[in-house]
Design a protein around this motif. Sequence first.
Motif, mmCIF file in Angstrom:
data_model
loop_
_atom_site.group_PDB
_atom_site.id
_atom_site.type_symbol
_atom_site.label_atom_id
_atom_site.label_comp_id
_atom_site.label_asym_id
_atom_site.label_seq_id
_atom_site.Cartn_x
_atom_site.Cartn_y
_atom_site.Cartn_z
ATOM 1 N N VAL A 128 0.824 -1.203 0.000
ATOM 2 C CA VAL A 128 0.000 0.000 0.000
ATOM 3 C C VAL A 128 0.860 1.254 0.000
ATOM 4 C CG1 VAL A 128 -1.837 1.259 1.196
ATOM 5 C CG2 VAL A 128 -1.775 -1.248 1.295
ATOM 6 N N ALA A 129 0.629 2.092 -1.007
ATOM 7 C CA ALA A 129 1.264 3.406 -1.068
ATOM 8 C C ALA A 129 0.161 4.445 -0.911
ATOM 9 C CB ALA A 129 1.987 3.589 -2.393
ATOM 10 N N LEU A 130 0.348 5.377 -0.004
ATOM 11 C CA LEU A 130 -0.628 6.434 0.207
ATOM 12 C C LEU A 130 -0.090 7.708 -0.414
ATOM 13 C CD1 LEU A 130 -2.978 7.213 2.921
ATOM 14 C CD2 LEU A 130 -1.200 8.936 2.631
ATOM 15 N N PHE A 131 -0.905 8.380 -1.207
ATOM 16 C CA PHE A 131 -0.551 9.673 -1.783
ATOM 17 C C PHE A 131 -1.117 10.766 -0.899
ATOM 18 C CE2 PHE A 131 -0.730 6.785 -5.387
ATOM 19 C CZ PHE A 131 0.435 7.088 -6.069
ATOM 20 N N THR A 132 -0.326 11.798 -0.653
ATOM 21 C CA THR A 132 -0.783 12.932 0.141
ATOM 22 C C THR A 132 -0.031 14.181 -0.299
ATOM 23 O OG1 THR A 132 -1.051 13.836 2.381
ATOM 24 C CG2 THR A 132 0.897 12.466 1.996
ATOM 25 N N THR A 133 -0.636 15.328 -0.087
ATOM 26 C CA THR A 133 0.070 16.589 -0.330
ATOM 27 C C THR A 133 0.772 17.059 0.934
ATOM 28 O OG1 THR A 133 -1.930 17.850 0.191
ATOM 29 C CG2 THR A 133 -1.525 17.343 -2.141
ATOM 30 N N VAL B 159 4.538 11.878 -1.451
ATOM 31 C CA VAL B 159 4.075 13.262 -1.385
ATOM 32 C C VAL B 159 3.799 13.710 -2.815
ATOM 33 C CG1 VAL B 159 4.600 15.605 -0.634
ATOM 34 C CG2 VAL B 159 5.373 13.652 0.739
ATOM 35 N N SER B 160 2.521 13.896 -3.117
ATOM 36 C CA SER B 160 2.091 14.087 -4.508
ATOM 37 C C SER B 160 2.525 15.410 -5.120
ATOM 38 C CB SER B 160 0.577 13.929 -4.621
ATOM 39 O OG SER B 160 -0.083 14.830 -3.769
ATOM 40 N N ASN B 161 2.859 16.396 -4.313
ATOM 41 C CA ASN B 161 3.338 17.652 -4.893
ATOM 42 C C ASN B 161 4.868 17.700 -4.954
ATOM 43 O OD1 ASN B 161 3.720 17.969 -2.157
ATOM 44 N ND2 ASN B 161 2.316 19.686 -1.932
ATOM 45 N N ASN B 162 5.515 16.542 -4.822
ATOM 46 C CA ASN B 162 6.961 16.421 -4.971
ATOM 47 C C ASN B 162 7.231 15.694 -6.299
ATOM 48 O OD1 ASN B 162 9.640 15.601 -4.940
ATOM 49 N ND2 ASN B 162 9.671 15.244 -2.737
ATOM 50 N N LEU C 42 -6.493 3.559 -6.338
ATOM 51 C CA LEU C 42 -7.838 3.930 -5.904
ATOM 52 C C LEU C 42 -7.802 5.413 -5.578
ATOM 53 C CD1 LEU C 42 -10.712 2.972 -5.163
ATOM 54 C CD2 LEU C 42 -9.864 2.679 -2.817
ATOM 55 N N ASP C 43 -8.529 6.205 -6.339
ATOM 56 C CA ASP C 43 -8.529 7.655 -6.171
ATOM 57 C C ASP C 43 -9.754 8.065 -5.369
ATOM 58 O OD1 ASP C 43 -8.573 10.427 -6.413
ATOM 59 O OD2 ASP C 43 -7.901 10.397 -8.501
ATOM 60 N N THR C 44 -9.519 8.537 -4.145
ATOM 61 C CA THR C 44 -10.610 8.935 -3.258
ATOM 62 C C THR C 44 -10.775 10.451 -3.192
ATOM 63 O OG1 THR C 44 -9.162 9.015 -1.319
ATOM 64 C CG2 THR C 44 -10.214 6.890 -1.817
ATOM 65 N N VAL C 45 -10.024 11.180 -4.008
ATOM 66 C CA VAL C 45 -10.025 12.650 -3.956
ATOM 67 C C VAL C 45 -11.333 13.186 -4.526
ATOM 68 C CG1 VAL C 45 -8.839 14.745 -4.702
ATOM 69 C CG2 VAL C 45 -7.516 12.697 -4.122
ATOM 70 N N ALA C 46 -11.991 14.050 -3.759
ATOM 71 C CA ALA C 46 -13.299 14.572 -4.150
ATOM 72 C C ALA C 46 -13.242 16.027 -4.621
ATOM 73 C CB ALA C 46 -14.274 14.431 -2.986
ATOM 74 N N VAL C 47 -12.072 16.498 -4.986
ATOM 75 C CA VAL C 47 -11.919 17.846 -5.548
ATOM 76 C C VAL C 47 -11.210 17.715 -6.890
ATOM 77 C CG1 VAL C 47 -11.882 19.013 -3.301
ATOM 78 C CG2 VAL C 47 -9.735 18.270 -4.342
#
Length: 160
Positions: free
Chosen positions: A13-18, A36-39, A54-59
Motif C-alpha cells: 500500500v502506497a498512500l498519496f498525500t500533499t 508526497v504528490s506535490n513532490n 484507488l482515487d478517493t479525492v473529491a476535488v
Amino acid sequence: MAVKFAHALGAHVALFTTSPSKREDAMRLGADEVIVSNNPSEFIAHRDSFDFILDTVAVDHDVNAYIELLKLDGTMTQIGAPKGPLAVDALKLMSRRRSFAGSQVGGIAETQEMLDFCGKHSIAADIEIIKIQEIEHAFSRMLKSDVKYRFVIDMASLKE
C-alpha cells in the motif's frame, strides 16, 4: 479506510498525500510507503509502477499525473466525486493499455460482505467524537481542513 482494507487484503500500500505530516498516520493505518504528490521527484520515481490506484479525492485534480504511474494494463478507479468533470488524457490510457474506471457504493450484499471483512480483520473507522454543542466549532474546523477523520456526534450530549 481504503488503506486499512488494502493492507488487510495483503497489498503493498502506497498512500498519496500533499502533506508530509500525514506520513506517521499513514503508516499506522497500514501504508507501506507514503508518496508526497506535490513532490515531482517522488512521482517520477514511481512512474509505471502501480497495478491499481484507488482515487478517493473529491476535488478537482490532475488524474493524468496518477494515470502515468500505472503499469501496463494498470487500472485507476475513481471513487471520490469532484464537483465537475475530470479531464482524462486518452493517449495516456491507450499508450500502456491502462484503464480508468469509477465506482459508487455497493448494495446490501456488498455492504454485508464489507462489514464481515471488517469484523474478521478488526477494521474500524478512525473517528473524533464531539458533543452536539460543539457542532459549530466542528464545522469551522472542517472548513479549515483541520479534521483528520470523521466527526461522530455523541447522542447523549443532546440531553445536556
